[in-house]
Design an enzyme around this catalytic site. Sequence first.
Site, short mmCIF file in Angstrom:
data_model
loop_
_atom_site.label_atom_id
_atom_site.label_comp_id
_atom_site.label_asym_id
_atom_site.label_seq_id
_atom_site.Cartn_x
_atom_site.Cartn_y
_atom_site.Cartn_z
N ARG A 39 1.02 10.46 0.05
CA ARG A 39 1.53 11.54 0.90
C ARG A 39 2.71 12.27 0.27
NH1 ARG A 39 1.38 8.65 6.92
NH2 ARG A 39 -0.75 7.84 6.74
N THR B 293 -4.24 6.53 1.89
CA THR B 293 -4.49 7.97 2.09
C THR B 293 -5.26 8.55 0.90
OG1 THR B 293 -2.31 7.99 3.16
CG2 THR B 293 -3.49 10.05 3.09
N GLU C 2 0.86 -1.19 0.00
CA GLU C 2 0.00 0.00 0.00
C GLU C 2 0.89 1.23 0.00
OE1 GLU C 2 -2.20 2.70 3.25
OE2 GLU C 2 -2.49 0.54 3.52
N LYS D 100 -10.61 -0.56 7.33
CA LYS D 100 -9.33 -0.27 7.95
C LYS D 100 -9.59 0.31 9.33
CE LYS D 100 -5.32 2.77 7.19
NZ LYS D 100 -4.68 3.68 6.21
#
Length: 226
Positions: free
Chosen positions: A54, A78, A50, A138
């Site tokens: 960012r 994200t 993953e 998650k």
Amino acid sequence: MPPATSPAFADDLAARIRRAGVIATLTVDQPADAVPLARALVAGGVDCLELTLRTATALEAIRQIVSQVPEALVGVGTVLTPEQVDQCREAKAAFAVAPGMNRRVVDQARRVGLSFAPGICTPSEVEQALEAGCTLLKFFPCEPSGGLAYLKSLAAPYMHLGVKFIPLGGIDLANAERYLNESCIPALGGSWIAPRELVQRHDWATITHNARQVTELVRRVRGAAA
């Protein structure tokens, strides 16, 4: 707004993540590091990745891994906006996750057929995710929110609905076994396997060592079926 047309998370991808037992959570600053990093992880037995959105170079890193390390299952973390969902799809990511539950993001992922796991931390967020058609969630931030004891209490009212949780945040090799023993946890999110500073130093050997350690733990805890 057109209705969602795809399952929230494809069954075959969920099964592969369950077999892996761990998803390496990664932050890549330089696209040139992406392929060596992925190969180092795969060499240690970790093939579910993953890459977090960012950094400005994350999508290019994803494209390179998808094209050059086909044995890896590449997801994106994200993911905060519907536009980012489209970018993940265009980069040919297999799945995406988010730190929180945003109905617009979930709906867009379902419309474009991108397997998606939203982030939750409270019962209300679990129910919002269920209403949006999501059962793979998650749990973030895990340890700061109460860890495994809290997650077991949170999960209890929803277990009969087949809800599963991927915990992330504060998990490492020292406490991973306790999580892997729980039936509601198909896999762990592992940012400790390839932390940003190791990637920046190009310490691929240590990353492979870390990956091998967690792979061996998954096999020991879950047996050959893992």
